[in-house]
Design a protein around this motif. Structure first.
Motif, mmCIF file in Angstrom:
data_model
loop_
_atom_site.group_PDB
_atom_site.id
_atom_site.type_symbol
_atom_site.label_atom_id
_atom_site.label_comp_id
_atom_site.label_asym_id
_atom_site.label_seq_id
_atom_site.Cartn_x
_atom_site.Cartn_y
_atom_site.Cartn_z
ATOM 1 N N LEU A 128 35.989 39.931 32.666
ATOM 2 C CA LEU A 128 34.910 39.877 33.643
ATOM 3 C C LEU A 128 35.155 40.877 34.771
ATOM 4 O O LEU A 128 34.226 41.545 35.244
ATOM 5 N N ARG A 129 36.386 40.966 35.199
ATOM 6 C CA ARG A 129 36.725 41.926 36.259
ATOM 7 C C ARG A 129 36.440 43.352 35.815
ATOM 8 O O ARG A 129 35.876 44.159 36.562
ATOM 9 N N ASP A 130 36.831 43.696 34.594
ATOM 10 C CA ASP A 130 36.609 45.053 34.091
ATOM 11 C C ASP A 130 35.122 45.355 33.937
ATOM 12 O O ASP A 130 34.669 46.479 34.191
ATOM 13 N N ALA A 131 34.350 44.362 33.535
ATOM 14 C CA ALA A 131 32.897 44.546 33.450
ATOM 15 C C ALA A 131 32.326 44.786 34.847
ATOM 16 O O ALA A 131 31.412 45.604 35.029
ATOM 17 N N ALA A 132 32.865 44.097 35.840
ATOM 18 C CA ALA A 132 32.393 44.275 37.215
ATOM 19 C C ALA A 132 32.741 45.660 37.736
ATOM 20 O O ALA A 132 31.935 46.288 38.439
ATOM 21 N N CYS A 156 38.555 43.596 41.934
ATOM 22 C CA CYS A 156 38.266 44.900 41.321
ATOM 23 C C CYS A 156 38.982 46.017 42.073
ATOM 24 O O CYS A 156 39.564 46.919 41.465
ATOM 25 N N ASP A 157 38.943 45.949 43.411
ATOM 26 C CA ASP A 157 39.647 46.941 44.227
ATOM 27 C C ASP A 157 41.129 46.974 43.860
ATOM 28 O O ASP A 157 41.715 48.043 43.661
ATOM 29 N N ASP A 158 41.740 45.792 43.799
ATOM 30 C CA ASP A 158 43.166 45.717 43.480
ATOM 31 C C ASP A 158 43.453 46.333 42.121
ATOM 32 O O ASP A 158 44.440 47.069 41.949
ATOM 33 N N ALA A 159 42.592 46.048 41.131
ATOM 34 C CA ALA A 159 42.812 46.558 39.779
ATOM 35 C C ALA A 159 42.662 48.078 39.729
ATOM 36 O O ALA A 159 43.476 48.776 39.103
ATOM 37 N N VAL A 160 41.642 48.610 40.403
ATOM 38 C CA VAL A 160 41.429 50.060 40.403
ATOM 39 C C VAL A 160 42.567 50.764 41.137
ATOM 40 O O VAL A 160 43.078 51.793 40.669
ATOM 41 N N LEU A 161 42.987 50.220 42.262
ATOM 42 C CA LEU A 161 44.106 50.814 42.992
ATOM 43 C C LEU A 161 45.376 50.816 42.155
ATOM 44 O O LEU A 161 46.119 51.804 42.138
ATOM 45 N N GLU A 162 45.628 49.726 41.447
ATOM 46 C CA GLU A 162 46.829 49.647 40.616
ATOM 47 C C GLU A 162 46.774 50.664 39.476
ATOM 48 O O GLU A 162 47.770 51.345 39.180
ATOM 49 N N ARG A 163 45.617 50.804 38.828
ATOM 50 C CA ARG A 163 45.473 51.775 37.746
ATOM 51 C C ARG A 163 45.638 53.193 38.267
ATOM 52 O O ARG A 163 46.306 54.034 37.653
#
Length: 235
Positions: free
Chosen positions: A29-33, A74-81
């Protein structure tokens, strides 16, 4: 470079702690967002995100509680990637070239970053500050390993690199309105096509032929310092 954004919704249900079996669904769901926010902007509603993920809006509320909480994750995931890509890319030139070959999957991340800059909200500003802090950290690691030269102002250099890079992308895409930001693969391909070689060359060789401008600037800064002015008054 603006794309019309959908009207936001506000959902505020409490978020239960996810059970281990929920983690894969939560990540999906996070990745879809992330893709939805990149494609439509942060005004995209929870219902729009749910439709993209092929689930009900209630399932997103179950996992995240509100759109603000979803965006924060989503912010956390994008920053980590982004942090991982930059760190690995600065470990060796081979890693960086391998990332170029596998870059198609990173298009949504790039557009998400651009959307955050355009957003102008406290969340968007905080996201950019995190990008800058990350850049300072992995740049210093690269200095320690001999990949990058040391800087007189490491944090200032990181801020300049991030703001120039992201700002340059916004200008470039503004000059090419035919590029559809929802076509993540094309956005990334056009970006690399135009900036990869000049960026690498600039970072490798620099621009000035010698240190004259830097020496003059440092002398100017020294002359303007309170200690220098005090010495001049005393003499």
């Amino acid at each position: 470079m603006r794309i019309a954004e959908a009207d936001p919704t506000s959902e505020t249900a409490a978020v239960p702690d996810p059970a281990p079996s929920d983690l894969t669904t939560r990540a999906r769901l996070r990745d879809a967002a992330i893709e939805c926010f990149a494609a439509e902007g942060f005004g995209a509603s929870v219902r729009t995100i749910a439709a993209r993920a092929g689930v009900s809006a209630g399932l997103i509320r179950h996992h995240f509680g509100s759109k603000d909480a979803l965006r924060a994750e989503c912010d956390d995931a994008v920053l980590e990637r982004h942090r991982t890509l930059k760190t690995e890319g600065l470990e060796s030139p081979a890693n960086a070239m391998a990332q170029l070959a596998e870059a198609d999957e990173h298009g949504a991340m790039l557009v998400y970053i651009l959307r955050s800059v355009q957003d102008g909200s406290p969340a968007g500003a905080s996201f950019i500050e995190h990008l800058i802090a990350d850049a300072a950290a992995y740049s210093e690691q690269a200095v320690a390993s001999g990949i990058l030269r040391p800087s007189l102002d490491p944090v200032g250099r990181a801020r300049l690199m991030v703001t120039q890079s992201v700002g340059g992308l916004i200008v470039m895409l503004s000059l090419h309105p035919e590029i559809d930001l929802t076509d993540f693969k094309t956005v990334l391909a056009k970006t690399f096509e135009q900036i990869a070689l000049p960026s690498i060359e600039l970072y490798t060789n620099g621009v000035f032929a010698d240190s004259t401008y830097l020496d003059q600037y440092l002398a100017y800064v020294e002359a303007q310092s309170p200690n220098a002015q005090s010495r001049t008054e005393q003499s």
